[in-house]
Design a protein around this motif. Structure first.
Motif, PDB file in Angstrom:
ATOM      1  N   UNK A  27       0.801  -1.231   0.000  1.00  0.00           N
ATOM      2  CA  UNK A  27       0.000   0.000   0.000  1.00  0.00           C
ATOM      3  C   UNK A  27       0.837   1.286   0.000  1.00  0.00           C
ATOM      4  N   UNK A  28       1.963   1.377   0.717  1.00  0.00           N
ATOM      5  CA  UNK A  28       2.769   2.607   0.609  1.00  0.00           C
ATOM      6  C   UNK A  28       3.260   2.870  -0.810  1.00  0.00           C
ATOM      7  N   UNK A  32       2.321   6.148  -3.100  1.00  0.00           N
ATOM      8  CA  UNK A  32       3.300   7.007  -3.759  1.00  0.00           C
ATOM      9  C   UNK A  32       3.029   7.116  -5.256  1.00  0.00           C
ATOM     10  N   UNK A  33       2.655   5.997  -5.865  1.00  0.00           N
ATOM     11  CA  UNK A  33       2.343   6.006  -7.293  1.00  0.00           C
ATOM     12  C   UNK A  33       1.148   6.905  -7.576  1.00  0.00           C
ATOM     13  N   UNK A  34       0.135   6.846  -6.719  1.00  0.00           N
ATOM     14  CA  UNK A  34      -1.045   7.691  -6.895  1.00  0.00           C
ATOM     15  C   UNK A  34      -0.694   9.166  -6.718  1.00  0.00           C
ATOM     16  N   UNK A  35       0.173   9.467  -5.722  1.00  0.00           N
ATOM     17  CA  UNK A  35       0.581  10.861  -5.501  1.00  0.00           C
ATOM     18  C   UNK A  35       1.351  11.392  -6.706  1.00  0.00           C
ATOM     19  N   UNK A  36       2.204  10.563  -7.291  1.00  0.00           N
ATOM     20  CA  UNK A  36       3.014  11.012  -8.429  1.00  0.00           C
ATOM     21  C   UNK A  36       2.165  11.324  -9.658  1.00  0.00           C
ATOM     22  N   UNK A  50      -5.143   5.793  -2.675  1.00  0.00           N
ATOM     23  CA  UNK A  50      -4.540   4.727  -3.469  1.00  0.00           C
ATOM     24  C   UNK A  50      -4.948   4.792  -4.937  1.00  0.00           C
ATOM     25  N   UNK A  51      -5.514   5.943  -5.327  1.00  0.00           N
ATOM     26  CA  UNK A  51      -5.901   6.125  -6.718  1.00  0.00           C
ATOM     27  C   UNK A  51      -5.637   7.572  -7.108  1.00  0.00           C
TER      28      UNK A  51
END
Length: 296
Positions: A27-28, A32-36, A50-51
């Motif tokens: 999940x972390x 991070x992928x969602x934030x980017x 997470x999205x």
């Protein structure tokens, strides 16, 4: 054989615990992928979980165009590929003779290798040795001190020892010498453990940080780990990125991205290659470590 009620309960509890542990690891990265990939308003307001919210690739565009991330990626690739090849070559060359019962002083060298797992000279003598060899600002300073991992060497030696002597004798009858025996018999039978050890070495080189921080002074030779660390801890780097943008670019692009999204993009660029490689080696991982560490 039918499982009892207690066994079902035991398995259920294990599944729950392992699922929680797996989610705590995954999940972390997903966050991070969602934030980017999210825009400024969503990130600063804390609405990204997470999205991606307000999907945008500007963080990656800015990262690639305005930072030396491509150069750092190439440096990491060189360090990892060359370092892993050297590690595996010398680990194999050391493990094979130690696995042969007729090798003179086999026990002495094995104990000497185990000794290095318990005691080492320390950081300062290691630095002085690298400096005296003229390896400062050279990737050789990263490859040579840790050329062979004692643990990996012992695992590979244990695996070589489990190869049946009958197979070795048959190969010798066919005319195999030591080099051909290693290449034609031992290595093809050792693919699982070789893949597992390559993964260990590769991940270690890809995530190399402390060695570069000490031995590499040239900014052009820094890898992804150092670049991402600078982005995470050094606010001045992000200000330099902003300063490289024109007024129109700055107003338009910075309205879509935040320092958090740039950092997240940098971390994802570093993590994704390992996530891509690992599934291809996973099938060898557990098998290779088990049969390389259990005798009989």
């Amino acid at each position: 054989m039918k499982a009892s009620r207690g066994e079902h309960l035991f398995y259920s509890v294990n599944y729950v615990i392992l699922s929680v542990l797996a989610l705590s690891c995954v999940l972390p990265i997903v966050h991070l992928f969602a934030v980017s990939l999210s825009n400024n308003d969503a990130v600063t307001s804390g609405h990204v979980a997470f999205w991606p919210v307000g999907f945008t690739m500007d963080s990656y565009h800015l990262l690639i165009d305005r930072t030396p991330v491509i150069r750092a990626f190439k440096n990491s690739l060189v360090i990892t590929v060359v370092g892993t090849l050297l590690n595996m070559l010398f680990t194999i060359m050391a493990a094979y003779p130690l696995a042969r019962s007729y090798f003179y002083l086999r026990r002495f060298f094995s104990l000497a290798i185990v000794f290095t797992m318990l005691f080492n000279a320390g950081l300062i003598p290691g630095f002085l040795l690298v400096k005296s060899l003229g390896l400062i600002d050279s990737y050789a300073a990263l490859w040579l001190p840790g050329l062979v991992s004692a643990w990996n060497l012992l695992v590979l030696r244990s695996f070589f020892e489990q190869i049946p002597e009958e197979l070795v004798d048959a190969a010798r009858i066919d005319g195999c010498g030591e080099w051909r025996l290693l290449y034609r018999v031992f290595l093809p039978l050792s693919l699982p453990v070789l893949a597992a050890l390559s993964l260990f070495y590769g991940v270690g080189h890809w995530n190399a940080f402390f060695g570069l921080l000490i031995f590499i002074n040239d900014a052009a030779k820094q890898n992804l780990s150092l670049l991402v660390q600078n982005m995470v801890q050094n606010q001045e780097m992000l200000q330099e990125i902003n300063g490289q943008l024109s007024m129109s670019e700055s107003a338009d692009m910075l309205s879509q991205i935040t320092p958090q999204s740039i950092r997240a993009a940098g971390i994802m660029v570093m993590v994704i290659p390992m996530l891509i490689v690992y599934p291809f080696l996973q099938k060898y991982f557990v098998k290779g470590m088990l049969i390389g560490s259990i005798k009989g």
